[in-house]
Design an enzyme around this catalytic site. Sequence first.
Site, PDB file in Angstrom:
ATOM      1  N   LYS A 228     -13.112  39.803 -19.616  1.00 49.45           N
ATOM      2  CA  LYS A 228     -13.601  40.270 -20.852  1.00 49.45           C
ATOM      3  C   LYS A 228     -14.551  39.089 -21.519  1.00 49.45           C
ATOM      4  O   LYS A 228     -14.922  37.923 -20.963  1.00 49.45           O
ATOM      5  CB  LYS A 228     -12.166  40.146 -22.036  1.00 49.45           C
ATOM      6  CG  LYS A 228     -11.686  41.413 -21.729  1.00 49.45           C
ATOM      7  CD  LYS A 228     -10.596  41.607 -22.532  1.00 49.45           C
ATOM      8  CE  LYS A 228     -10.056  43.139 -22.194  1.00 49.45           C
ATOM      9  NZ  LYS A 228      -8.706  43.049 -23.025  1.00 49.45           N
ATOM     10  N   ARG A 262      -2.347  42.256 -17.461  1.00 49.92           N
ATOM     11  CA  ARG A 262      -3.177  43.689 -16.935  1.00 49.92           C
ATOM     12  C   ARG A 262      -4.509  43.094 -16.500  1.00 49.92           C
ATOM     13  O   ARG A 262      -5.353  42.519 -17.422  1.00 49.92           O
ATOM     14  CB  ARG A 262      -3.452  44.312 -18.448  1.00 49.92           C
ATOM     15  CG  ARG A 262      -4.077  45.888 -18.064  1.00 49.92           C
ATOM     16  CD  ARG A 262      -4.324  46.395 -19.394  1.00 49.92           C
ATOM     17  NE  ARG A 262      -4.985  47.803 -19.156  1.00 49.92           N
ATOM     18  CZ  ARG A 262      -6.428  47.732 -19.216  1.00 49.92           C
ATOM     19  NH1 ARG A 262      -7.403  46.904 -19.268  1.00 49.92           N
ATOM     20  NH2 ARG A 262      -6.851  49.083 -19.270  1.00 49.92           N
TER      21      ARG A 262
HETATM   22  N1  HH2 Z   1      -7.972  46.258 -22.470  1.00 53.20           N
HETATM   23  C1  HH2 Z   1      -8.642  47.139 -22.253  1.00 53.20           C
HETATM   24  C2  HH2 Z   1      -8.071  48.678 -22.057  1.00 53.20           C
HETATM   25  N2  HH2 Z   1      -6.659  48.819 -22.528  1.00 53.20           N
HETATM   26  N3  HH2 Z   1      -4.606  47.823 -22.910  1.00 53.20           N
HETATM   27  C3  HH2 Z   1      -3.912  46.968 -23.120  1.00 53.20           C
HETATM   28  N4  HH2 Z   1      -2.545  47.047 -23.406  1.00 53.20           N
HETATM   29  N5  HH2 Z   1      -4.442  45.503 -23.213  1.00 53.20           N
HETATM   30  C4  HH2 Z   1      -5.849  45.210 -23.129  1.00 53.20           C
HETATM   31  O1  HH2 Z   1      -6.115  44.021 -23.128  1.00 53.20           O
HETATM   32  C5  HH2 Z   1      -6.748  46.365 -22.659  1.00 53.20           C
HETATM   33  C6  HH2 Z   1      -5.975  47.767 -22.636  1.00 53.20           C
HETATM   34  C7  HH2 Z   1     -10.159  46.875 -21.813  1.00 53.20           C
HETATM   35  O2  HH2 Z   1     -10.255  46.889 -20.651  1.00 53.20           O
HETATM   36  P1  HH2 Z   1     -10.838  47.716 -19.515  1.00 53.20           P
HETATM   37  O3  HH2 Z   1      -9.616  49.050 -19.598  1.00 53.20           O
HETATM   38  O4  HH2 Z   1     -11.318  47.279 -18.274  1.00 53.20           O
HETATM   39  O5  HH2 Z   1     -12.319  48.563 -20.107  1.00 53.20           O
HETATM   40  P2  HH2 Z   1     -12.533  49.736 -20.824  1.00 53.20           P
HETATM   41  O6  HH2 Z   1     -11.846  49.869 -22.214  1.00 53.20           O
HETATM   42  O7  HH2 Z   1     -14.041  49.649 -21.029  1.00 53.20           O
HETATM   43  O8  HH2 Z   1     -12.203  50.807 -19.982  1.00 53.20           O
END
Ligand code: HH2
Length: 289
Positions: A228, A262
């Site tokens: 992040k 995660r």
């Molecule tokens: N971060 C992201 C998405 N979902 N869910 C939880 N519970 N906690 C988090 O910190 C979290 C989440 C963002 O990361 P990513 O899925 O890699 O990115 P994107 O939202 O761009 O798909």
Amino acid sequence: MSGVPWEPIRVGPRLFEAPGPFVIGVLNLTPDSFSDGGRFLEPDAAVGRALALAAEGADLLDVGGESTRPGSAPVAADEEIRRVVPVLERLRALGYPVPVSVDTTKAEVARAALAAGAVLVNDVRGLVDPALAAVVAEAGVPVVLMHMRGTPRDMQARAVYRDVTAEVQDELGQALARAEQAGVARERTILDPGIGFAKTAEQSLELLARLPELHALGRPLLVGPSRKSFIGAVTGAPVEERLPGTLAAVAVAVRAGAAFIRVHDVAAARQAARVAAAIRDAVPRAGTK
Ligand code: HH2
């Protein structure tokens, strides 16, 4: 500090028991996720990635069909279902060995994903939508309640806090109350401070530093620092070079008692988490030394 003890949580066939940590692998079936968008859009690539994450030692797989990166545009429910459900069905047909969660804020998507084999709902909006809360309650599945404000489009404008940790704690308490009011048992909830969601880099860092305060909520904590922007803010590293910074945050979170982490890079995070947990558990209890 391994946090408050929490009752074991059943996620599909698997029982997760305190203190953890357990590693959740991320599978984004999106064209635009901030670190891996477009890489796993084809079902074959997605299934291959899911199998690789299981082989790396993931305890859970979190599948999402909508990016939540700051400023991202919403996706229609039928498009999100079209991205997620065929992959879930293929994983189920393969006898995929790891419980699968669906990362969605939409009731229709959650319902379709649960019918296709998902066994946990990860809601980055913390059940603000009563329709999603009703789906979770009816299915009797566990849920991740993450803290954010607003939507990915406007959340960064809402990153205004007097005391970020106290306000996140208070708002996660409200999410827990919403869940219980909708009929979701408290014992089926996991709480997440939402690193990078309606948070500046400084606020994300402060939340990681003060994570132990969130144990007062009495539920297992999930932390998602993977790749992040707070890591970029500290180091200047571009998104594809943030694994070392991710591992530092994983270690700190586990030392502070996080139950779930995660991440995109499961094998590396698993090693970091295990060492951090061993250090966490090496502190002698009063009277034993
Ligand atoms: N971060 C992201 C998405 N979902 N869910 C939880 N519970 N906690 C988090 O910190 C979290 C989440 C963002 O990361 P990513 O899925 O890699 O990115 P994107 O939202 O761009 O798909």
